[in-house]
Design an enzyme around this catalytic site. Structure first.
Site, PDB file in Angstrom:
ATOM      1  N   ARG A 147       0.944  -1.307  -0.030  1.00 34.15           N
ATOM      2  CA  ARG A 147       0.153   0.046   0.129  1.00 34.15           C
ATOM      3  C   ARG A 147       0.855   1.251   0.034  1.00 34.15           C
ATOM      4  NH1 ARG A 147      -3.957   2.216   4.757  1.00 34.15           N
ATOM      5  NH2 ARG A 147      -4.917   3.774   3.495  1.00 34.15           N
ATOM      6  N   HIS A 189       0.733   4.365  -2.686  1.00 32.63           N
ATOM      7  CA  HIS A 189       0.607   5.642  -2.314  1.00 32.63           C
ATOM      8  C   HIS A 189       1.925   6.449  -2.965  1.00 32.63           C
ATOM      9  CE1 HIS A 189      -2.959   5.665   0.460  1.00 32.63           C
ATOM     10  NE2 HIS A 189      -3.038   4.563  -0.122  1.00 32.63           N
ATOM     11  N   ASP A 190       3.068   6.086  -2.807  1.00 29.13           N
ATOM     12  CA  ASP A 190       4.137   6.622  -3.058  1.00 29.13           C
ATOM     13  C   ASP A 190       3.990   7.110  -4.791  1.00 29.13           C
ATOM     14  OD1 ASP A 190       6.751   8.134  -2.783  1.00 29.13           O
ATOM     15  OD2 ASP A 190       7.543   6.117  -3.827  1.00 29.13           O
ATOM     16  N   ASP A 220       9.277   7.695  -6.058  1.00 27.29           N
ATOM     17  CA  ASP A 220      10.485   8.397  -5.530  1.00 27.29           C
ATOM     18  C   ASP A 220      10.943   8.712  -4.136  1.00 27.29           C
ATOM     19  OD1 ASP A 220       8.570  10.111  -4.807  1.00 27.29           O
ATOM     20  OD2 ASP A 220       8.894  11.708  -6.476  1.00 27.29           O
ATOM     21  N   SER A 253       9.192  10.001  -2.069  1.00 30.14           N
ATOM     22  CA  SER A 253       8.806  10.956  -1.239  1.00 30.14           C
ATOM     23  C   SER A 253       7.851  11.009  -0.160  1.00 30.14           C
ATOM     24  CB  SER A 253       7.997  12.076  -2.301  1.00 30.14           C
ATOM     25  OG  SER A 253       7.001  11.414  -3.080  1.00 30.14           O
ATOM     26  N   ASN A 263      -3.110   9.801   3.718  1.00 30.95           N
ATOM     27  CA  ASN A 263      -2.002   8.799   4.099  1.00 30.95           C
ATOM     28  C   ASN A 263      -1.907   8.477   5.628  1.00 30.95           C
ATOM     29  OD1 ASN A 263      -1.140   8.590   1.466  1.00 30.95           O
ATOM     30  ND2 ASN A 263       0.097  10.638   1.551  1.00 30.95           N
ATOM     31  N   HIS A 274      -6.022  -5.785  -3.131  1.00 26.76           N
ATOM     32  CA  HIS A 274      -6.915  -5.832  -1.903  1.00 26.76           C
ATOM     33  C   HIS A 274      -7.181  -7.374  -1.272  1.00 26.76           C
ATOM     34  CE1 HIS A 274      -8.865  -1.706  -2.421  1.00 26.76           C
ATOM     35  NE2 HIS A 274      -7.503  -1.657  -1.803  1.00 26.76           N
ATOM     36  N   THR A 275      -6.625  -8.534  -2.097  1.00 22.85           N
ATOM     37  CA  THR A 275      -6.528  -9.608  -1.582  1.00 22.85           C
ATOM     38  C   THR A 275      -5.934  -9.979  -0.397  1.00 22.85           C
ATOM     39  OG1 THR A 275      -6.319 -12.090  -2.312  1.00 22.85           O
ATOM     40  CG2 THR A 275      -4.539 -10.461  -2.855  1.00 22.85           C
ATOM     41  N   THR A 330      -9.171 -15.301   2.241  1.00 27.60           N
ATOM     42  CA  THR A 330      -7.872 -15.796   2.367  1.00 27.60           C
ATOM     43  C   THR A 330      -7.130 -14.594   2.686  1.00 27.60           C
ATOM     44  OG1 THR A 330      -7.721 -15.822   0.123  1.00 27.60           O
ATOM     45  CG2 THR A 330      -8.195 -18.000   1.262  1.00 27.60           C
TER      46      THR A 330
END
Length: 340
Positions: free
Chosen positions: A71, A75-76, A83, A85, A103, A203-204, A259
């Site tokens: 995740r 998001h990065d 990078d 950040s 975040n 999302h598994t 699972t």
């Protein structure tokens, strides 16, 4: 011709992935094209092994590490490119990306994983391996640990020279977005509908906090009931699990109820059964542009893994920095000019 065909048929998965990644790089931006699988071969030949050992240990001791790191990587990359950040800490002069509202829920284990790997690398090869490359490799290795596919990671990213919370809004997929909105967010990164559906398969694994889906299970649109696209039994179980979420913001539920600790195609099967946790999950099954892909991946895990691999390779080179557009940080949580 026969010999050439035999070579194609007998290639190992890692070799095939590496060739595909090389082709992808050749079609990408000039910066991405300068990345290389052998980037650290002379300057830090054991870099990948060092990272792998650190993240393996971390995942064994903290089983939520893999999902959190995956995740964090998303998001990065979605905000300004891959990078690192997102790893910068805020200070009195600047509110960094990691402290943007979208975040705040990123898990500490993910940041700690990168910091540990970077620390180990600094002992062996000081000032050589970027935090951005550490995050990219750690993510790949952790996906593999959970049973997911191997994919090639080309290296040579530099770390960002800036990080601002103000750059985050509008650049990240959100759990309550419509399909049109999600497609638009991905398109801004040159990602296709297929990439959107394949990457949603992440999302598994992992979990989401109750506040992110509370509107679906408590008085949906003022109805007093749950979202009708959800399984009634599933919604009722979530109502019990999240009953106190307003007082306890840490309450959460697994993204994949069947699972949750295995990287497989169960997520897509769940979505088709009304067991999608987030609004964006369920939306994939109801839109004519995305449902065929959901059905394909639900029926064929190999197809999911192939498309997920391709999408991750594309995502990993979005907005990469090279040369003077970035740096190799000594510490992942602060810029070098602050590391005195």
């Amino acid at each position: 011709m026969r010999n050439k065909l035999a070579f194609v048929v007998t290639m190992t998965a890692p070799v095939a992935a590496a060739l595909a990644a090389t082709l992808l790089l050749s079609l990408a931006s000039p910066a991405a094209a300068k990345l290389s699988a052998a980037y650290y071969q002379k300057t830090c030949p054991n870099a990948e092994q060092i990272i792998s050992e650190v993240v393996t240990s971390k995942q064994i001791s903290n089983p939520t590490t893999a999902a959190g790191t995956l995740r964090l990587f998303f998001h990065d990359c979605f905000v300004g490119g891959c990078d690192a950040s997102m790893l910068i800490s805020s200070n009195v002069f600047n509110r960094a990306e990691r402290d943007a509202d979208d975040n705040i829920s990123l898990p500490g284990d993910a940041f700690d994983t990168v910091i540990r790997a970077k620390t180990a690398l600094e002992l062996q090869c000081p000032g050589v391996v970027s935090c951005a490359d550490v995050l990219a490799l750690a993510t790949r290795d952790l996906v593999l640990m959970l049973g997911g596919p191997f994919y090639a990671v080309h290296l040579g990213r530099k770390d960002a020279l800036g990080s601002s919370a103000a750059t985050v809004p509008g650049n990240l997929p959100r759990p309550n977005m419509t399909i049109d909105e999600l497609i638009d967010v991905f398109a801004k990164k040159q990602m296709t509908v297929q990439d959107l559906v394949a990457l949603s398969g992440a999302h598994t694994v992992g979990f989401s906090h109750c506040r992110e889906f509370a509107s679906r299970i408590f008085s949906y649109k003022g109805s007093g009931g749950h979202d009708p696209t959800m399984s009634t039994q599933y919604a009722e179980a979530l109502q019990k699990a999240c009953a106190n979420y307003q007082k306890d913001p840490t309450l959460a539920a697994f993204n994949d109820v069947m699972t949750p600790g295995k990287f497989d195609n169960m997520y897509y099967q769940n979505v088709l059964r009304g067991l999608g946790l987030l609004t964006s999950d369920s939306a994939l099954a109801s839109d004519k542009r995305t449902r065929p892909l959901v059905e394909r991946y639900a029926a064929n895990q190999t197809a999911f893994f192939e498309d997920f691999t391709h999408a991750m390779e594309k995502l990993s080179i979005v907005g990469v920095k090279i040369g003077r557009k970035g740096e190799v940080r000594r510490r992942c949580d602060e810029f070098n000019n602050l590391s005195t």
